[in-house]
Write a protein that holds these residues in place. Structure first.
Motif: not given
Length: 272
Positions: A85-90
């Motif tokens: 999810l953090l990579w998608i956010v980034a």
């Protein structure tokens, strides 16, 4: 046979600029570009929903989590599939950076809109970098430690005070946007009263939080106390310590949540 005249340098420049304009317009009209902005704004909304949730916990029970963008990213990392999810956010936030750059270069914006685009682009970039740091096991940054290091150098206190005044100005501008409903300039077409209410409450909460943060930065520089200039988390905890602090911080937390939901609406109606 007449020789064909080669284009002059101004003509070459104009032609190159027109080619770049066409390329930018094609990019802005593509489904990938539109989808990327949608994902980015949803990600931005999720971050503010998490900040609101942490702030609400501070108001009513206390928590060691930071009520800040970095704290929200850490909270997201603790969830199932948090790293993904953090990579998608980034990725979404970096797409928003590209959006703002294209606006600046090809958008023919007014001066105030250019300043806003620069500021937002920087926020998205820093937050995107923080998301990658957290996703790869880093902390995402420590505001108090950075402030302490700045204060240790000559002129550091002046720099912190100047940063505080800038943050205070940003906060006041957010309040102005809420009052005048300037955020509607970011949306395409007509919007509902609910959307307007969410936007006004969200920008008002952000404005209050930024204004308090800016004031604390200034006083931290004056008192030579980096603990006071601790960023958004320190500002919200300072609100909690005031008379009627629980109620005030609760309202700000709900305002952050409103802004998060507003970002979801914004993602479907973004003007770009």
């Amino acid at each position: 046979m007449a020789r064909r005249r080669s284009p002059s340098r101004p003509e070459q420049f104009a032609g190159g600029y027109q080619d770049r304009m066409r390329t930018a317009q094609q990019a802005q009209q593509s489904r990938v570009y539109d989808w990327s902005i949608t994902v980015g704004l949803i990600a931005y909304g999720v971050v503010y929903l998490l900040i609101g949730w942490i702030a609400l916990q501070i108001a009513w029970g206390g928590t060691s989590e930071q009520a800040s963008q970095q704290g929200a990213l850490q909270e997201l990392a603790s969830k199932p599939f948090g790293t993904a999810l953090l990579w998608i956010v980034a990725i979404g936030l970096f797409a928003l950076v590209i959006w703002r750059v294209l606006q600046l270069v090809y958008g023919h914006l007014k001066t105030d809109r250019k300043v806003s685009a620069v500021g937002r682009g920087i926020v998205y970039l820093v937050l995107g970098i923080s998301a990658i740091k957290v996703a790869t096991g880093g902390s995402g940054g420590n505001q108090k430690a950075l402030t302490a290091r700045l204060m240790a150098h000559s002129g550091g206190r002046l720099l912190i005070a100047a940063a505080g005044l800038v943050i205070l100005g940003i906060g006041l501008y957010q309040i102005y946007k809420a009052w005048k409903k300037k955020f509607l300039e970011d949306l395409n077409g007509g919007v509902s009263r609910t959307t307007i209410l969410l936007g006004r409450l969200g920008y008002l909460a952000k404005g209050i939080a930024f204004a308090v943060t800016g004031v604390l930065f200034v006083f931290g520089a004056i008192d030579y106390d980096p603990k006071k200039a601790g960023g958004l988390d320190t500002a919200l905890r300072t609100l909690k310590d005031q008379p009627f602090g629980t109620a005030l911080l609760t309202l700000v937390a709900l305002g952050f949540a409103c802004f998060g939901v507003y970002c979801f609406v914004w993602s479907r109606n973004a003007r770009h």
